[in-house]
Design a protein around this motif. Structure first.
Motif, PDB file in Angstrom:
ATOM      1  N   MET A   1      51.321  44.663  35.013  1.00 56.78           N
ATOM      2  CA  MET A   1      50.533  43.461  34.859  1.00 56.78           C
ATOM      3  C   MET A   1      49.174  43.817  34.252  1.00 56.78           C
ATOM      4  N   GLU A   2      48.737  42.988  33.345  1.00 58.90           N
ATOM      5  CA  GLU A   2      47.448  43.200  32.686  1.00 58.90           C
ATOM      6  C   GLU A   2      46.328  42.508  33.452  1.00 58.90           C
ATOM      7  N   ILE A   3      45.114  42.880  33.142  1.00 57.71           N
ATOM      8  CA  ILE A   3      43.939  42.232  33.720  1.00 57.71           C
ATOM      9  C   ILE A   3      43.861  40.809  33.173  1.00 57.71           C
ATOM     10  N   ILE A   4      43.650  39.850  34.049  1.00 54.42           N
ATOM     11  CA  ILE A   4      43.467  38.458  33.626  1.00 54.42           C
ATOM     12  C   ILE A   4      41.975  38.251  33.436  1.00 54.42           C
ATOM     13  N   SER A   5      41.529  38.377  32.188  1.00 53.07           N
ATOM     14  CA  SER A   5      40.092  38.344  31.913  1.00 53.07           C
ATOM     15  C   SER A   5      39.581  36.976  31.484  1.00 53.07           C
ATOM     16  N   GLU A   6      40.459  36.049  31.210  1.00 52.67           N
ATOM     17  CA  GLU A   6      40.050  34.700  30.798  1.00 52.67           C
ATOM     18  C   GLU A   6      40.134  33.785  32.024  1.00 52.67           C
ATOM     19  N   ILE A   7      39.073  33.063  32.313  1.00 55.62           N
ATOM     20  CA  ILE A   7      38.999  32.260  33.536  1.00 55.62           C
ATOM     21  C   ILE A   7      40.074  31.177  33.589  1.00 55.62           C
ATOM     22  N   ASN A   8      40.384  30.534  32.468  1.00 52.09           N
ATOM     23  CA  ASN A   8      41.441  29.522  32.482  1.00 52.09           C
ATOM     24  C   ASN A   8      42.802  30.149  32.801  1.00 52.09           C
ATOM     25  N   ALA A   9      43.045  31.353  32.315  1.00 57.26           N
ATOM     26  CA  ALA A   9      44.289  32.063  32.645  1.00 57.26           C
ATOM     27  C   ALA A   9      44.306  32.419  34.133  1.00 57.26           C
ATOM     28  N   PHE A  10      43.160  32.797  34.676  1.00 58.34           N
ATOM     29  CA  PHE A  10      43.036  33.080  36.109  1.00 58.34           C
ATOM     30  C   PHE A  10      43.367  31.827  36.925  1.00 58.34           C
ATOM     31  N   LYS A  11      42.812  30.694  36.509  1.00 60.66           N
ATOM     32  CA  LYS A  11      43.070  29.434  37.212  1.00 60.66           C
ATOM     33  C   LYS A  11      44.556  29.073  37.153  1.00 60.66           C
ATOM     34  N   SER A  12      45.184  29.291  36.001  1.00 53.83           N
ATOM     35  CA  SER A  12      46.620  29.017  35.858  1.00 53.83           C
ATOM     36  C   SER A  12      47.446  29.936  36.741  1.00 53.83           C
ATOM     37  N   TYR A  13      47.037  31.206  36.806  1.00 53.26           N
ATOM     38  CA  TYR A  13      47.725  32.181  37.656  1.00 53.26           C
ATOM     39  C   TYR A  13      47.696  31.718  39.112  1.00 53.26           C
ATOM     40  N   LEU A  14      46.532  31.270  39.570  1.00 55.18           N
ATOM     41  CA  LEU A  14      46.415  30.779  40.944  1.00 55.18           C
ATOM     42  C   LEU A  14      47.285  29.540  41.159  1.00 55.18           C
ATOM     43  N   LYS A  15      47.249  28.639  40.197  1.00 53.81           N
ATOM     44  CA  LYS A  15      48.017  27.396  40.319  1.00 53.81           C
ATOM     45  C   LYS A  15      49.512  27.678  40.443  1.00 53.81           C
ATOM     46  N   ARG A  16      50.013  28.647  39.664  1.00 59.33           N
ATOM     47  CA  ARG A  16      51.430  29.018  39.735  1.00 59.33           C
ATOM     48  C   ARG A  16      51.799  29.574  41.112  1.00 59.33           C
ATOM     49  N   ARG A  17      50.807  30.007  41.854  1.00 60.77           N
ATOM     50  CA  ARG A  17      51.029  30.533  43.206  1.00 60.77           C
ATOM     51  C   ARG A  17      50.575  29.546  44.283  1.00 60.77           C
ATOM     52  N   SER A  18      50.428  28.288  43.872  1.00 68.13           N
ATOM     53  CA  SER A  18      50.043  27.188  44.774  1.00 68.13           C
ATOM     54  C   SER A  18      48.701  27.442  45.456  1.00 68.13           C
ATOM     55  N   MET A  19      47.774  28.037  44.697  1.00 68.51           N
ATOM     56  CA  MET A  19      46.422  28.282  45.209  1.00 68.51           C
ATOM     57  C   MET A  19      45.422  27.531  44.337  1.00 68.51           C
ATOM     58  N   LYS A  20      44.379  27.019  44.958  1.00 65.08           N
ATOM     59  CA  LYS A  20      43.335  26.331  44.215  1.00 65.08           C
ATOM     60  C   LYS A  20      42.350  27.329  43.633  1.00 65.08           C
ATOM     61  N   ALA A  21      41.853  27.007  42.451  1.00 68.25           N
ATOM     62  CA  ALA A  21      40.828  27.835  41.811  1.00 68.25           C
ATOM     63  C   ALA A  21      39.465  27.352  42.302  1.00 68.25           C
ATOM     64  N   THR A  22      39.144  27.718  43.533  1.00 70.53           N
ATOM     65  CA  THR A  22      37.883  27.288  44.130  1.00 70.53           C
ATOM     66  C   THR A  22      36.716  28.005  43.449  1.00 70.53           C
ATOM     67  N   PRO A  23      35.509  27.454  43.544  1.00 69.62           N
ATOM     68  CA  PRO A  23      34.344  28.152  42.982  1.00 69.62           C
ATOM     69  C   PRO A  23      34.175  29.556  43.574  1.00 69.62           C
ATOM     70  N   GLN A  24      34.545  29.723  44.840  1.00 68.63           N
ATOM     71  CA  GLN A  24      34.431  31.036  45.475  1.00 68.63           C
ATOM     72  C   GLN A  24      35.404  32.033  44.851  1.00 68.63           C
ATOM     73  N   ARG A  25      36.628  31.614  44.615  1.00 73.44           N
ATOM     74  CA  ARG A  25      37.619  32.507  43.998  1.00 73.44           C
ATOM     75  C   ARG A  25      37.224  32.852  42.571  1.00 73.44           C
ATOM     76  N   VAL A  26      36.722  31.863  41.849  1.00 73.67           N
ATOM     77  CA  VAL A  26      36.275  32.115  40.474  1.00 73.67           C
ATOM     78  C   VAL A  26      35.101  33.100  40.476  1.00 73.67           C
ATOM     79  N   ALA A  27      34.147  32.921  41.389  1.00 69.63           N
ATOM     80  CA  ALA A  27      32.988  33.819  41.456  1.00 69.63           C
ATOM     81  C   ALA A  27      33.410  35.253  41.774  1.00 69.63           C
ATOM     82  N   VAL A  28      34.350  35.407  42.705  1.00 68.06           N
ATOM     83  CA  VAL A  28      34.832  36.752  43.046  1.00 68.06           C
ATOM     84  C   VAL A  28      35.538  37.367  41.845  1.00 68.06           C
ATOM     85  N   HIS A  29      36.359  36.593  41.155  1.00 69.46           N
ATOM     86  CA  HIS A  29      37.080  37.139  40.001  1.00 69.46           C
ATOM     87  C   HIS A  29      36.105  37.519  38.878  1.00 69.46           C
ATOM     88  N   GLU A  30      35.131  36.688  38.610  1.00 73.47           N
ATOM     89  CA  GLU A  30      34.134  37.030  37.583  1.00 73.47           C
ATOM     90  C   GLU A  30      33.401  38.317  37.962  1.00 73.47           C
TER      91      GLU A  30
END
Length: 145
Positions: A1-30
């Motif tokens: 698996m590659e690094i998910i460096s684009e935030i929209n791709a990160f949000k899609s990845y979470l959505k596919r796993r039934s997880m919300k892209a909360t501001p906290q998750r986005v901040a941790v990923h950034e």
């Protein structure tokens, strides 16, 4: 698996796993994209310094644990017993500076291939190889004056 460096791709990845892209998750990923290898405390400090997101230290620990569980990050153990997180969960080599507690990725396809080939013929009773993670523990060299 590659690094998910684009935030929209990160949000899609979470959505596919039934997880919300909360501001906290986005901040941790950034933060993890900036740091690459980091402890939860380092991520917490980085967010405080570089983000307007408001997170508690325990939220950072929880988000990092969630990201490991869904396969987005990997865990690494430092010699101090502290857990470090790696934004690249795939199989790769690391140098671990045991004095400064810093991880560095190493690209050596030849060594990786040799190890995988060697271990593919091994049987470990009661176990199946899931991943090969090589960590070389190093100490900084000191130049003589």
């Amino acid at each position: 698996m590659e690094i998910i460096s684009e935030i929209n791709a990160f949000k899609s990845y979470l959505k596919r796993r039934s997880m919300k892209a909360t501001p906290q998750r986005v901040a941790v990923h950034e933060s993890m994209l900036r740091l690459v290898h980091a402890s939860a405390d380092q991520v917490f400090s980085d967010i405080q310094a570089n983000s307007e997101a408001k997170l508690t230290r325990s939220t950072v620990y929880n988000v990092l644990g969630d990201m490991v569980r869904i396969g987005l990050y990997a865990c690494r153990m430092g010699s101090s017993g502290k857990t470090f997180y790696d934004v690249f969960p795939g199989s790769h080599l690391h140098l671990y500076d045991c004095e400064n507690h810093i991880f560095k990725d190493v690209t050596d396809e030849e060594l990786s291939s040799l190890v995988k080939e060697h271990l593919s013929h091994k049987r470990f009773r009661g176990f199946t190889i899931e991943n090969i993670d090589i960590q070389v523990v190093v100490r900084p060299t000191r130049r003589k004056k």
